[in-house]
Design a protein around this motif. Sequence first.
Motif, PDB file in Angstrom:
ATOM      1  N   PHE A   1       0.832  -1.205   0.000  1.00 42.94           N
ATOM      2  CA  PHE A   1       0.000   0.000   0.000  1.00 42.94           C
ATOM      3  C   PHE A   1       0.868   1.258   0.000  1.00 42.94           C
ATOM      4  O   PHE A   1       0.639   2.197  -0.768  1.00 42.94           O
ATOM      5  CB  PHE A   1      -0.925  -0.039   1.213  1.00 42.94           C
ATOM      6  CG  PHE A   1      -1.806   1.168   1.370  1.00 42.94           C
ATOM      7  CD1 PHE A   1      -2.560   1.643   0.300  1.00 42.94           C
ATOM      8  CD2 PHE A   1      -1.893   1.830   2.583  1.00 42.94           C
ATOM      9  CE1 PHE A   1      -3.379   2.753   0.448  1.00 42.94           C
ATOM     10  CE2 PHE A   1      -2.701   2.930   2.729  1.00 42.94           C
ATOM     11  CZ  PHE A   1      -3.451   3.401   1.666  1.00 42.94           C
TER      12      PHE A   1
ATOM     13  N   VAL B   1      -4.050  -4.415  -2.764  1.00 43.18           N
ATOM     14  CA  VAL B   1      -4.115  -3.001  -2.367  1.00 43.18           C
ATOM     15  C   VAL B   1      -5.068  -2.184  -3.242  1.00 43.18           C
ATOM     16  O   VAL B   1      -5.216  -0.983  -3.015  1.00 43.18           O
ATOM     17  CB  VAL B   1      -2.708  -2.369  -2.395  1.00 43.18           C
ATOM     18  CG1 VAL B   1      -1.792  -3.069  -1.427  1.00 43.18           C
ATOM     19  CG2 VAL B   1      -2.130  -2.361  -3.803  1.00 43.18           C
TER      20      VAL B   1
ATOM     21  N   TYR C   1      -7.708  -0.546  -1.107  1.00 38.83           N
ATOM     22  CA  TYR C   1      -7.147   0.550  -0.307  1.00 38.83           C
ATOM     23  C   TYR C   1      -6.922   1.801  -1.154  1.00 38.83           C
ATOM     24  O   TYR C   1      -7.216   2.929  -0.723  1.00 38.83           O
ATOM     25  CB  TYR C   1      -5.825   0.122   0.328  1.00 38.83           C
ATOM     26  CG  TYR C   1      -5.939  -0.965   1.366  1.00 38.83           C
ATOM     27  CD1 TYR C   1      -6.849  -0.866   2.416  1.00 38.83           C
ATOM     28  CD2 TYR C   1      -5.126  -2.096   1.308  1.00 38.83           C
ATOM     29  CE1 TYR C   1      -6.955  -1.861   3.370  1.00 38.83           C
ATOM     30  CE2 TYR C   1      -5.222  -3.098   2.262  1.00 38.83           C
ATOM     31  CZ  TYR C   1      -6.136  -2.982   3.287  1.00 38.83           C
ATOM     32  OH  TYR C   1      -6.228  -3.977   4.240  1.00 38.83           O
TER      33      TYR C   1
ATOM     34  N   SER D   1     -10.038   3.466  -1.878  1.00 35.17           N
ATOM     35  CA  SER D   1     -10.532   4.098  -0.655  1.00 35.17           C
ATOM     36  C   SER D   1      -9.955   5.501  -0.476  1.00 35.17           C
ATOM     37  O   SER D   1     -10.650   6.419  -0.036  1.00 35.17           O
ATOM     38  CB  SER D   1     -10.184   3.219   0.554  1.00 35.17           C
ATOM     39  OG  SER D   1     -10.620   3.804   1.751  1.00 35.17           O
TER      40      SER D   1
ATOM     41  N   TRP E   1      -0.417   7.139   6.863  1.00 39.33           N
ATOM     42  CA  TRP E   1      -1.390   6.275   6.188  1.00 39.33           C
ATOM     43  C   TRP E   1      -1.616   5.015   7.009  1.00 39.33           C
ATOM     44  O   TRP E   1      -0.673   4.345   7.399  1.00 39.33           O
ATOM     45  CB  TRP E   1      -0.886   5.879   4.799  1.00 39.33           C
ATOM     46  CG  TRP E   1      -0.499   7.026   3.922  1.00 39.33           C
ATOM     47  CD1 TRP E   1       0.760   7.492   3.701  1.00 39.33           C
ATOM     48  CD2 TRP E   1      -1.373   7.848   3.151  1.00 39.33           C
ATOM     49  NE1 TRP E   1       0.738   8.548   2.833  1.00 39.33           N
ATOM     50  CE2 TRP E   1      -0.571   8.791   2.470  1.00 39.33           C
ATOM     51  CE3 TRP E   1      -2.755   7.871   2.953  1.00 39.33           C
ATOM     52  CZ2 TRP E   1      -1.096   9.750   1.621  1.00 39.33           C
ATOM     53  CZ3 TRP E   1      -3.282   8.831   2.105  1.00 39.33           C
ATOM     54  CH2 TRP E   1      -2.473   9.763   1.448  1.00 39.33           C
TER      55      TRP E   1
ATOM     56  N   THR F   1      -4.248   1.366   7.469  1.00 41.61           N
ATOM     57  CA  THR F   1      -5.266   0.484   6.892  1.00 41.61           C
ATOM     58  C   THR F   1      -6.070  -0.145   8.025  1.00 41.61           C
ATOM     59  O   THR F   1      -5.557  -0.340   9.130  1.00 41.61           O
ATOM     60  CB  THR F   1      -4.624  -0.622   6.039  1.00 41.61           C
ATOM     61  OG1 THR F   1      -3.755  -1.414   6.858  1.00 41.61           O
ATOM     62  CG2 THR F   1      -3.837  -0.028   4.884  1.00 41.61           C
TER      63      THR F   1
ATOM     64  N   ALA G   1      -7.504   3.903   5.505  1.00 41.36           N
ATOM     65  CA  ALA G   1      -8.016   3.325   4.258  1.00 41.36           C
ATOM     66  C   ALA G   1      -8.646   1.963   4.540  1.00 41.36           C
ATOM     67  O   ALA G   1      -8.240   1.252   5.471  1.00 41.36           O
ATOM     68  CB  ALA G   1      -6.884   3.183   3.239  1.00 41.36           C
ATOM     69  N   TYR G   2      -9.627   1.598   3.694  1.00 40.38           N
ATOM     70  CA  TYR G   2     -10.368   0.355   3.890  1.00 40.38           C
ATOM     71  C   TYR G   2     -10.228  -0.554   2.669  1.00 40.38           C
ATOM     72  O   TYR G   2     -10.271  -0.089   1.523  1.00 40.38           O
ATOM     73  CB  TYR G   2     -11.837   0.659   4.170  1.00 40.38           C
ATOM     74  CG  TYR G   2     -12.012   1.585   5.345  1.00 40.38           C
ATOM     75  CD1 TYR G   2     -11.721   1.160   6.636  1.00 40.38           C
ATOM     76  CD2 TYR G   2     -12.417   2.910   5.153  1.00 40.38           C
ATOM     77  CE1 TYR G   2     -11.855   2.009   7.720  1.00 40.38           C
ATOM     78  CE2 TYR G   2     -12.553   3.775   6.233  1.00 40.38           C
ATOM     79  CZ  TYR G   2     -12.266   3.315   7.520  1.00 40.38           C
ATOM     80  OH  TYR G   2     -12.382   4.163   8.583  1.00 40.38           O
ATOM     81  N   LYS G   3     -10.083  -1.843   2.954  1.00 41.07           N
ATOM     82  CA  LYS G   3      -9.818  -2.822   1.897  1.00 41.07           C
ATOM     83  C   LYS G   3     -10.989  -2.970   0.936  1.00 41.07           C
ATOM     84  O   LYS G   3     -10.810  -3.289  -0.253  1.00 41.07           O
ATOM     85  CB  LYS G   3      -9.476  -4.178   2.516  1.00 41.07           C
ATOM     86  CG  LYS G   3      -8.914  -5.187   1.527  1.00 41.07           C
ATOM     87  CD  LYS G   3      -8.417  -6.423   2.240  1.00 41.07           C
ATOM     88  CE  LYS G   3      -7.759  -7.392   1.264  1.00 41.07           C
ATOM     89  NZ  LYS G   3      -7.214  -8.584   1.964  1.00 41.07           N
TER      90      LYS G   3
ATOM     91  N   ALA H   1     -12.112   6.526   2.558  1.00 45.00           N
ATOM     92  CA  ALA H   1     -11.243   6.580   3.738  1.00 45.00           C
ATOM     93  C   ALA H   1     -11.669   7.722   4.651  1.00 45.00           C
ATOM     94  O   ALA H   1     -12.301   8.694   4.220  1.00 45.00           O
ATOM     95  CB  ALA H   1      -9.794   6.762   3.302  1.00 45.00           C
TER      96      ALA H   1
END
Length: 346
Positions: free
Chosen positions: A180, A206, A209, A212, A256, A258, A301-303, A308
């Motif tokens: 990421f 990624v 992400y 996101s 950053w 996740t 950030a979201y998978k 985000a």
Amino acid sequence: MFTFIRVLSVGGIIVPQSTSLPVRHFSAYHCLRAPKRRSPYSSVDTERYSSLVKSVMSTRVSSQTPETLQAEDDQIYGPVVKAQTPTKAETRVPKILHPFLNCQEPIETEEPESGPPARILLNRGQGRSLVPSVTRILQQTLSPDQIFYLERWRKKMIAELGEEGFKEYSQNLFRQGKLFHSALENVLTSHATWKDRNPSEYPPEVQGYMQSVSDILEDIRAVRAIESTVQHETLNYLGVVDCVARYRGVLCVIDWKTSDKPKPFLSNTYDNPLQVAAYAGALNSDANYKYQVENGLIVVAYKDGSPAHAHQLNSELMLEYWKTWLLRLEEFTEQRSSCASSAEKR
């Protein structure tokens, strides 16, 4: 007997007729003949209670005033012990309030000259082997509550995945984080935006992400540093800052993160604000950087690609987290001194 008169019309002539009915056909008859119910108070011995009733009715104030009730309670239960008003816990302050900003360096208000962002690699071989990192300091100064919940989560994951499964899960998280950050670096150091790129050019792990954070990337300009080491010579700690850039015109230290779960509030990010404040304080004192940073930004950030969450830390918040970071740093220093003293006694 009751007599009823009914009216008939015969050939237009009204003819009254009378009809007699016996009373027994009406239910009222039975009601009139039902025995009279006795009052429940008829058996009360009025003479026995007359004096009590007179005393109560003749007294203007009730005999059960709060004073007499309290006295009665004191006799039965003992005197009331009033709890002391809880005092506010003293706000801890650092023993030495080291400055967050370096007054000798200017705080930028204009866009910097264009050029490649700084990237100072972490080199432990240049006398930095004994300098602790921000991550290590935060990990070793966790509160008992933080340790409890972290350990409970670890045990829960091991129960679900097993020892080997949890180990693989942790390795995958670390690998995803590296991929990421690499993808972000690729976007931030090029002139093309995320919208101009094909998502398939990034690893599948990624892509969610990156989707996101796509809107947030559109608001980032003038990148000054990427994955660059910062060190506070006076306080003796270092770290690797993810990014230093302008977010919506404000120069920020950007971190950053996740997550599998939504983190819509700053409080959901736990010690991340301390980490950002520590990085910014180190950068401000590091001679390799000729500018000062007062603000921070934490991006989660979201998978699954959902938007985000961006948590901004203004200069006032950064100062508060800087003070808390100094307390954690003091605690870490005291722990290390205590361990060194114990080792010498052995």
